[in-house]
Motif scaffolding. Structure first.
Motif, PDB file in Angstrom:
ATOM      1  N   ARG A  11       3.801   5.569 -13.901  1.00  9.69           N
ATOM      2  CA  ARG A  11       3.955   5.210 -12.493  1.00  9.69           C
ATOM      3  C   ARG A  11       2.607   5.121 -11.797  1.00  9.69           C
ATOM      4  NH1 ARG A  11       9.073   8.100  -9.650  1.00  9.69           N
ATOM      5  NH2 ARG A  11      10.668   7.155 -10.969  1.00  9.69           N
ATOM      6  N   PHE A  12       1.683   6.005 -12.172  1.00 14.02           N
ATOM      7  CA  PHE A  12       0.345   5.953 -11.589  1.00 14.02           C
ATOM      8  C   PHE A  12      -0.340   4.624 -11.910  1.00 14.02           C
ATOM      9  CE2 PHE A  12      -4.222   6.511 -11.760  1.00 14.02           C
ATOM     10  CZ  PHE A  12      -4.471   7.034 -10.504  1.00 14.02           C
ATOM     11  N   ILE A  13      -0.189   4.167 -13.144  1.00 10.45           N
ATOM     12  CA  ILE A  13      -0.810   2.895 -13.532  1.00 10.45           C
ATOM     13  C   ILE A  13      -0.201   1.742 -12.744  1.00 10.45           C
ATOM     14  CG2 ILE A  13      -1.084   1.264 -15.439  1.00 10.45           C
ATOM     15  CD1 ILE A  13      -1.344   3.713 -17.286  1.00 10.45           C
ATOM     16  N   PHE A  14       1.133   1.736 -12.592  1.00  4.37           N
ATOM     17  CA  PHE A  14       1.773   0.690 -11.795  1.00  4.37           C
ATOM     18  C   PHE A  14       1.333   0.769 -10.334  1.00  4.37           C
ATOM     19  CE2 PHE A  14       5.338   0.458 -15.047  1.00  4.37           C
ATOM     20  CZ  PHE A  14       4.873  -0.724 -15.574  1.00  4.37           C
ATOM     21  N   GLY A  15       1.150   1.965  -9.801  1.00 10.96           N
ATOM     22  CA  GLY A  15       0.650   2.127  -8.436  1.00 10.96           C
ATOM     23  C   GLY A  15      -0.762   1.609  -8.278  1.00 10.96           C
ATOM     24  N   LEU A  16      -1.584   1.828  -9.293  1.00 13.89           N
ATOM     25  CA  LEU A  16      -2.961   1.330  -9.254  1.00 13.89           C
ATOM     26  C   LEU A  16      -2.989  -0.199  -9.259  1.00 13.89           C
ATOM     27  CD1 LEU A  16      -5.921   2.322  -9.324  1.00 13.89           C
ATOM     28  CD2 LEU A  16      -5.811   2.064 -11.800  1.00 13.89           C
ATOM     29  N   VAL A  17      -2.144  -0.812 -10.061  1.00  8.89           N
ATOM     30  CA  VAL A  17      -2.064  -2.281 -10.094  1.00  8.89           C
ATOM     31  C   VAL A  17      -1.555  -2.812  -8.758  1.00  8.89           C
ATOM     32  CG1 VAL A  17      -0.854  -4.218 -11.174  1.00  8.89           C
ATOM     33  CG2 VAL A  17      -1.783  -2.394 -12.591  1.00  8.89           C
ATOM     34  N   LEU A  18      -0.558  -2.145  -8.189  1.00 10.34           N
ATOM     35  CA  LEU A  18      -0.018  -2.576  -6.902  1.00 10.34           C
ATOM     36  C   LEU A  18      -1.057  -2.423  -5.785  1.00 10.34           C
ATOM     37  CD1 LEU A  18       2.597  -3.672  -5.673  1.00 10.34           C
ATOM     38  CD2 LEU A  18       3.251  -1.324  -5.193  1.00 10.34           C
ATOM     39  N   VAL A  41       0.836  -1.201   0.000  1.00  9.02           N
ATOM     40  CA  VAL A  41       0.000   0.000   0.000  1.00  9.02           C
ATOM     41  C   VAL A  41       0.873   1.254   0.000  1.00  9.02           C
ATOM     42  CG1 VAL A  41      -1.638   1.346   1.385  1.00  9.02           C
ATOM     43  CG2 VAL A  41      -2.015  -1.085   1.017  1.00  9.02           C
ATOM     44  N   ALA A  42       1.937   1.250   0.805  1.00 10.78           N
ATOM     45  CA  ALA A  42       2.837   2.407   0.836  1.00 10.78           C
ATOM     46  C   ALA A  42       3.498   2.624  -0.530  1.00 10.78           C
ATOM     47  CB  ALA A  42       3.894   2.216   1.918  1.00 10.78           C
ATOM     48  N   GLY A  43       3.933   1.546  -1.155  1.00 10.60           N
ATOM     49  CA  GLY A  43       4.530   1.661  -2.483  1.00 10.60           C
ATOM     50  C   GLY A  43       3.540   2.139  -3.522  1.00 10.60           C
ATOM     51  N   SER A  44       2.307   1.672  -3.424  1.00 13.78           N
ATOM     52  CA  SER A  44       1.301   2.096  -4.401  1.00 13.78           C
ATOM     53  C   SER A  44       0.939   3.568  -4.216  1.00 13.78           C
ATOM     54  CB  SER A  44       0.052   1.221  -4.301  1.00 13.78           C
ATOM     55  OG  SER A  44      -0.614   1.453  -3.090  1.00 13.78           O
ATOM     56  N   VAL A  45       0.851   4.028  -2.986  1.00 16.77           N
ATOM     57  CA  VAL A  45       0.562   5.448  -2.751  1.00 16.77           C
ATOM     58  C   VAL A  45       1.717   6.304  -3.273  1.00 16.77           C
ATOM     59  CG1 VAL A  45       0.287   7.200  -0.937  1.00 16.77           C
ATOM     60  CG2 VAL A  45      -1.011   5.086  -0.842  1.00 16.77           C
ATOM     61  N   TYR A  46       2.941   5.875  -3.025  1.00 20.64           N
ATOM     62  CA  TYR A  46       4.107   6.610  -3.532  1.00 20.64           C
ATOM     63  C   TYR A  46       4.079   6.694  -5.058  1.00 20.64           C
ATOM     64  CZ  TYR A  46       8.931   7.610  -4.785  1.00 20.64           C
ATOM     65  OH  TYR A  46      10.058   8.161  -5.345  1.00 20.64           O
ATOM     66  N   LEU A  47       3.768   5.591  -5.710  1.00 19.18           N
ATOM     67  CA  LEU A  47       3.731   5.599  -7.172  1.00 19.18           C
ATOM     68  C   LEU A  47       2.569   6.430  -7.707  1.00 19.18           C
ATOM     69  CD1 LEU A  47       4.628   1.889  -7.975  1.00 19.18           C
ATOM     70  CD2 LEU A  47       6.020   3.904  -8.426  1.00 19.18           C
ATOM     71  N   MET A  48       1.419   6.374  -7.050  1.00 19.90           N
ATOM     72  CA  MET A  48       0.264   7.119  -7.549  1.00 19.90           C
ATOM     73  C   MET A  48       0.385   8.617  -7.317  1.00 19.90           C
ATOM     74  SD  MET A  48      -3.122   4.759  -7.085  1.00 19.90           S
ATOM     75  CE  MET A  48      -3.006   4.406  -5.368  1.00 19.90           C
ATOM     76  N   LEU A  49       1.226   9.050  -6.380  1.00 18.57           N
ATOM     77  CA  LEU A  49       1.428  10.474  -6.165  1.00 18.57           C
ATOM     78  C   LEU A  49       2.459  11.066  -7.121  1.00 18.57           C
ATOM     79  CD1 LEU A  49       1.317  10.733  -2.281  1.00 18.57           C
ATOM     80  CD2 LEU A  49      -0.414  11.442  -3.928  1.00 18.57           C
TER      81      LEU A  49
END
Length: 128
Positions: free
Chosen positions: A27-34, A13-21
Motif C-alpha cells: 500500500r505504501f508503494i501504491f501511495g507513493l505512485v499516487l 494527495v489525500a488518497g496517497s497519504v492514507y495509503l502511505m500511512l
C-alpha cells in the motif's frame, strides 16, 4: 476546469497519504505512485489551462497566429515522470529484496535490524 483539477489533485494527495500511512508495504508503494501522479497533475494545473495568455510572444508580433501551450510545465512533468519511474523501479527492487529476506510486507514486523525485545528489556534494567 481548474477547480476540477484542484479537487482531483486534493483527492489524489489525500488518497496517497492514507495509503502511505498504512502498515502494509505494498500500500505504501501504491501511495507513493499516487503522490507522484498528484504532483505531476499539480504542476500541469499550475501552468494554466487557458490559451488566452500564451507564454511566448515574438517581439515584432502583436498576436500569435495559433494558440500555444505553456511548454515549461510540460517539460517539468516529463522530467518528473522519468524520475518517478526510476524511483519506482528502485522501490520495487528494494521491496522484493526485503520480502525475500524477511518474508513479510507488514512494516511493524520488519525488525531485522532491531535487537530482540527481551535483550532490550534486560539492557534497560541494568542501566537503572
Amino acid at each position: 476546469m481548474e477547480a476540477v483539477l484542484a479537487i482531483l489533485t486534493g483527492a489524489m494527495v489525500a488518497g496517497s497519504v492514507y495509503l502511505m500511512l498504512s502498515r502494509n508495504l505494498i500500500r505504501f508503494i501504491f501511495g507513493l505512485v499516487l503522490a507522484s501522479n498528484a504532483v505531476n497533475l499539480l504542476i500541469f494545473a499550475a501552468g494554466r489551462l487557458e490559451t488566452a495568455r500564451p507564454p511566448l510572444i515574438p517581439e515584432d508580433a502583436l498576436r500569435l497566429a495559433a494558440p500555444v501551450a505553456n511548454s515549461l510545465p510540460q517539460a517539468l512533468i516529463l522530467t518528473a515522470i522519468v524520475i518517478g519511474f526510476a524511483l519506482l523501479a528502485f522501490i520495487f527492487i528494494l521491496f522484493s529484496k526485503t520480502y525475500a529476506k524477511l518474508g513479510t510486507v507488514d512494516t511493524e514486523a520488519m525488525t531485522d535490524a532491531e535487537p530482540p525485545a527481551e535483550k532490550n528489556a534486560l539492557n534497560q534494567g541494568k542501566r537503572r
